[in-house]
Design a protein around this motif. Structure first.
Motif, short mmCIF file in Angstrom:
data_model
loop_
_atom_site.label_atom_id
_atom_site.label_comp_id
_atom_site.label_asym_id
_atom_site.label_seq_id
_atom_site.Cartn_x
_atom_site.Cartn_y
_atom_site.Cartn_z
N GLY A 99 8.34 11.29 -12.55
CA GLY A 99 8.62 9.98 -13.14
C GLY A 99 9.60 9.18 -12.29
N ALA A 100 9.56 9.34 -10.99
CA ALA A 100 10.47 8.59 -10.11
C ALA A 100 9.73 8.09 -8.86
CB ALA A 100 11.66 9.46 -9.72
N PRO A 101 8.75 7.16 -9.08
CA PRO A 101 7.91 6.73 -7.94
C PRO A 101 8.68 6.04 -6.82
CG PRO A 101 7.43 5.43 -9.92
CD PRO A 101 8.28 6.58 -10.36
N THR A 102 9.74 5.28 -7.13
CA THR A 102 10.39 4.52 -6.05
C THR A 102 11.09 5.45 -5.06
OG1 THR A 102 12.40 4.16 -7.34
CG2 THR A 102 10.74 2.44 -7.45
N VAL A 103 11.67 6.54 -5.54
CA VAL A 103 12.32 7.50 -4.65
C VAL A 103 11.26 8.20 -3.81
CG1 VAL A 103 13.79 9.55 -4.55
CG2 VAL A 103 14.20 7.82 -6.30
N HIS A 104 10.17 8.57 -4.46
CA HIS A 104 9.05 9.21 -3.76
C HIS A 104 8.56 8.32 -2.60
CE1 HIS A 104 5.32 11.38 -3.13
NE2 HIS A 104 4.63 10.27 -3.35
N GLU A 105 8.35 7.02 -2.91
CA GLU A 105 7.82 6.11 -1.89
C GLU A 105 8.75 6.01 -0.69
OE1 GLU A 105 7.36 2.63 -4.31
OE2 GLU A 105 5.64 3.49 -5.37
N LYS A 106 10.03 5.90 -0.97
CA LYS A 106 10.99 5.76 0.13
C LYS A 106 11.00 7.02 1.00
CE LYS A 106 15.10 3.83 1.74
NZ LYS A 106 15.96 2.67 1.61
N ILE A 107 10.94 8.18 0.35
CA ILE A 107 10.98 9.42 1.11
C ILE A 107 9.71 9.57 1.96
CG2 ILE A 107 10.95 11.95 0.88
CD1 ILE A 107 13.09 11.66 -1.21
N VAL A 108 8.56 9.28 1.35
CA VAL A 108 7.31 9.40 2.10
C VAL A 108 7.34 8.49 3.33
CG1 VAL A 108 4.82 8.92 2.01
CG2 VAL A 108 5.92 10.12 0.11
N CYS A 109 7.88 7.28 3.17
CA CYS A 109 7.86 6.32 4.29
C CYS A 109 8.98 6.55 5.29
CB CYS A 109 7.99 4.89 3.77
SG CYS A 109 6.55 4.37 2.87
N GLU A 110 10.14 7.01 4.82
CA GLU A 110 11.30 6.96 5.73
C GLU A 110 12.03 8.27 5.97
OE1 GLU A 110 13.97 3.71 4.74
OE2 GLU A 110 12.26 2.55 4.00
N VAL A 111 11.75 9.31 5.17
CA VAL A 111 12.55 10.53 5.34
C VAL A 111 11.63 11.70 5.72
CG1 VAL A 111 14.31 12.00 4.25
CG2 VAL A 111 14.05 9.63 3.50
N SER A 112 11.48 11.89 7.02
CA SER A 112 10.48 12.87 7.45
C SER A 112 10.89 14.31 7.15
CB SER A 112 10.20 12.70 8.94
OG SER A 112 11.42 12.81 9.63
N LEU A 150 0.82 -1.21 0.00
CA LEU A 150 0.00 0.00 0.00
C LEU A 150 0.86 1.26 0.00
CD1 LEU A 150 -3.01 -0.71 2.40
CD2 LEU A 150 -2.93 -0.85 -0.08
N SER A 151 2.01 1.19 0.69
CA SER A 151 2.86 2.39 0.74
C SER A 151 3.92 2.39 -0.37
CB SER A 151 3.52 2.52 2.11
OG SER A 151 4.27 1.36 2.36
N HIS A 152 4.03 1.28 -1.13
CA HIS A 152 4.98 1.21 -2.25
C HIS A 152 4.26 0.71 -3.49
CE1 HIS A 152 7.52 1.22 1.31
NE2 HIS A 152 8.50 1.69 0.55
N PRO A 153 3.31 1.53 -4.00
CA PRO A 153 2.51 1.04 -5.14
C PRO A 153 3.33 0.63 -6.35
CG PRO A 153 1.98 3.34 -4.60
CD PRO A 153 2.86 2.83 -3.52
N SER A 154 4.54 1.18 -6.53
CA SER A 154 5.33 0.79 -7.71
C SER A 154 5.66 -0.71 -7.66
CB SER A 154 6.61 1.61 -7.81
OG SER A 154 7.47 1.31 -6.74
N GLN A 155 5.67 -1.29 -6.43
CA GLN A 155 5.95 -2.73 -6.30
C GLN A 155 4.69 -3.56 -6.54
OE1 GLN A 155 9.29 -3.49 -5.56
NE2 GLN A 155 9.33 -1.28 -5.92
N HIS A 161 -1.59 7.03 -14.06
CA HIS A 161 -2.65 7.48 -13.15
C HIS A 161 -3.06 6.42 -12.13
CE1 HIS A 161 -5.38 5.19 -15.64
NE2 HIS A 161 -4.95 5.85 -16.69
N ARG A 162 -2.51 5.21 -12.26
CA ARG A 162 -2.85 4.19 -11.27
C ARG A 162 -2.41 4.60 -9.86
NH1 ARG A 162 0.01 -0.96 -13.74
NH2 ARG A 162 1.67 0.59 -13.77
N HIS A 163 -1.42 5.53 -9.78
CA HIS A 163 -0.94 5.97 -8.47
C HIS A 163 -1.97 6.79 -7.70
CE1 HIS A 163 3.27 4.67 -8.74
NE2 HIS A 163 3.23 5.02 -10.01
N ILE A 164 -2.93 7.38 -8.43
CA ILE A 164 -3.86 8.33 -7.79
C ILE A 164 -4.53 7.76 -6.54
CG2 ILE A 164 -6.12 9.42 -8.11
CD1 ILE A 164 -5.22 10.38 -10.77
N GLN A 165 -4.98 6.48 -6.65
CA GLN A 165 -5.75 5.91 -5.54
C GLN A 165 -4.94 5.73 -4.25
OE1 GLN A 165 -6.78 1.76 -6.81
NE2 GLN A 165 -5.33 2.26 -8.42
N PHE A 166 -3.60 5.88 -4.34
CA PHE A 166 -2.78 5.67 -3.14
C PHE A 166 -2.42 6.97 -2.42
CE2 PHE A 166 -2.10 2.18 -6.02
CZ PHE A 166 -2.18 1.07 -5.19
#
Ligand SMILES: C[S@@+](CC[C@H](N)C(=O)[O-])C[C@H]1O[C@@H](n2cnc3c(N)ncnc32)[C@H](O)[C@@H]1O
Ligand SMILES: [Zn+2]
Ligand SMILES: [Zn+2]
Ligand SMILES: [Zn+2]
Ligand SMILES: [Zn+2]
Ligand SMILES: [Zn+2]
Ligand SMILES: [Zn+2]
Length: 425
Positions: free
Chosen positions: A175-188, A130-135, A199-204
């Motif tokens: 165009g860099a979802p994996t970096v975004h996901e890591k920052i959202v989860c781990e870099v406050s 849920l927090s890493h939709p690119s996976q 647009h599949r990312h919208i729902q997350f």
């Protein structure tokens, strides 16, 4: 694509006036052969994804768009997706499902709605998914569209430590979802927003975390005002960075257009210039500097997990993909644990195999491997090359040397002519 790039020119001057497809204003192209201009989709070259095509002189006429439109993302739809996400998140992983056909997250009790999509269903969606939709989302790897190739963890960590050491507090991942996901989860300490055509990312995400965006025409594709959305996003903080990983084969001119628009918005709001990091192959260096003269190429090799050529397994040369930046290179520390070092003379970080050449006055390697100085060429060249007298430059040792062939054959034919003359006599 290389071939196409050579013969097709893209014209960005009047973008606002171009006809639109469901991916925003189309781009105006002209072919080298007859110079005839046409409009085509800014996001997709694959006609199945977006068949928009119009000759420039037809643009006054009516054109019919008979194709499956991408969804229209209104505020209402965003709200609905958001509440469904919250609902699904509140369930146990075994009660959550995702349908690849509908591109939708849903509670298991709604499985009846997806009976025809049995093979496209995924269950057991855990919190990490849920927090890493690119996976979770199936990567789209068509060469003429998204080209979704993901960074290795080592590369993601290197980017994040660069941002931290620069004191970046806001980041746009374009165009860099994996970096975004890591920052959202781990870099406050860094606030990240993802902009992407997927647009599949919208729902997350809520809208301050994700916007459906086309990097080739600087257009927010959701039902909203692009100018307002971008102004909100870009006027946030002083120390803001942009990380941009475009799809392979995408044109650079439209990207330069988008970066210029971002700069204009920052300037209008009295904010510092964006620290930009653009990812492209090293052999595009000249083209990058032509389109974006403020950028220079860093020595860092960007690694991908799911790309045959550009990953860190089984390759002998290392990834050819680099970071280009407008930040002073002395400030961009590259990871020592990945074999980078600081060159005092150049005042920048380089790969450990990159040796400083005092004749050239720099660390000259481009491909991350050793170069040596050739006194005849008066420059550094790949270590594997040899100076060829025929070509008068350094070349691969086993190149088919047309120059010496021409010379030899002209020597031979002169010799033959001489022989014939002798025979006649
Ligand atoms: C080479 S992948 C980069 C993924 C990145 N390496 C990562 O690990 O997060 C290209 C990305 O750009 C997105 N993309 C492709 N075309 C785009 C467009 N026209 N506008 C915005 N994003 C686009 C793709 O959906 C994909 O996320
Ligand atoms: Zn389109
Ligand atoms: Zn479905
Ligand atoms: Zn140096
Ligand atoms: Zn040299
Ligand atoms: Zn040489
Ligand atoms: Zn030669």
């Amino acid at each position: 694509m290389e071939e196409e790039n050579k013969t097709i020119t893209v014209h960005m001057e009047t973008l606002d006036l171009h006809p639109q497809c469901s991916h925003g204003p189309t781009l105006l192209f002209s072919r080298g052969t007859d110079g005839k201009k046409f409009y085509s989709c800014a996001a997709y070259r694959d006609k199945k994804k977006c068949p928009f095509f119009l000759w420039e002189d037809q643009s006054g006429e009516k054109y019919v768009q008979q194709f499956e439109r991408d969804p229209i993302i209104s505020k209402m739809l965003r709200y609905k997706l958001q509440s469904r996400y919250e609902l699904v998140k509140g369930l146990k992983p075994e009660d959550r499902m995702y349908c690849d056909k509908c591109n939708q997250l849903f509670p298991k009790i709604e499985k009846v709605n997806h009976l025809d999509h049995e093979e496209m269903l995924r269950d057991n969606i855990d919190d990490y998914n849920l927090s890493h939709p690119s996976q979770l989302l199936r990567p789209i790897q068509e060469t003429k569209g998204e080209s979704q190739y993901f960074f290795t963890d080592t590369t993601i960590d290197a980017f994040i430590s660069i941002f931290k050491s620069l004191g970046i507090t806001s980041l746009i991942c374009l165009g860099a979802p994996t970096v975004h996901e890591k920052i959202v989860c781990e870099v406050s300490e860094i606030n990240s927003t993802l902009l992407d055509i997927d647009h599949r990312h919208i729902q997350f995400y809520e809208c301050n975390r994700f916007r459906w965006f086309n990097m080739f025409n600087c257009h927010v594709l959701e039902e909203c005002d692009t100018e307002i959305v971008l102004e909100d996003l870009l006027s946030q903080t002083e120390s803001m960075a942009l990380l941009l990983d475009p799809p392979f084969g995408g044109r650079l001119e439209p990207i330069a257009y988008t970066l210029k628009k971002f700069d204009e918005i920052r300037k209008k709001n009295n904010k510092n210039i964006l620290s930009k990091f653009l990812i492209l192959p090293y052999f595009m260096e000249r083209h990058v500097i032509n389109c974006l003269p403020e950028m220079t190429m860093l020595d860092y090799k960007v690694d991908y997990v799911n790309h045959k050529k550009f990953n860190d397994s089984g390759r002998n040369k290392g990834s050819p993909i680099r970071l280009f930046t407008n930040v002073n290179q002395a400030k961009v520390a590259l990871p020592v644990e990945e074999n980078y070092k600081f060159c005092e003379e150049c005042d920048r970080w380089v790969c450990s195999e990159n040796f400083h050449c005092y004749q050239c006055g720099g660390c000259m390697s481009k491909n991350g491997r050793k170069y040596i100085h050739c006194n005849l060429c008066k420059k550094c060249v790949k270590k594997t090359w040899k100076h060829c007298k025929g070509c008068r430059k350094c070349c691969l040792p086993d190149h088919r040397c047309t120059n010496s062939i021409i010379k030899r054959s002209s020597v031979n034919s002169n010799a033959k002519k001489g022989q014939k003359k002798q025979k006649k006599n």
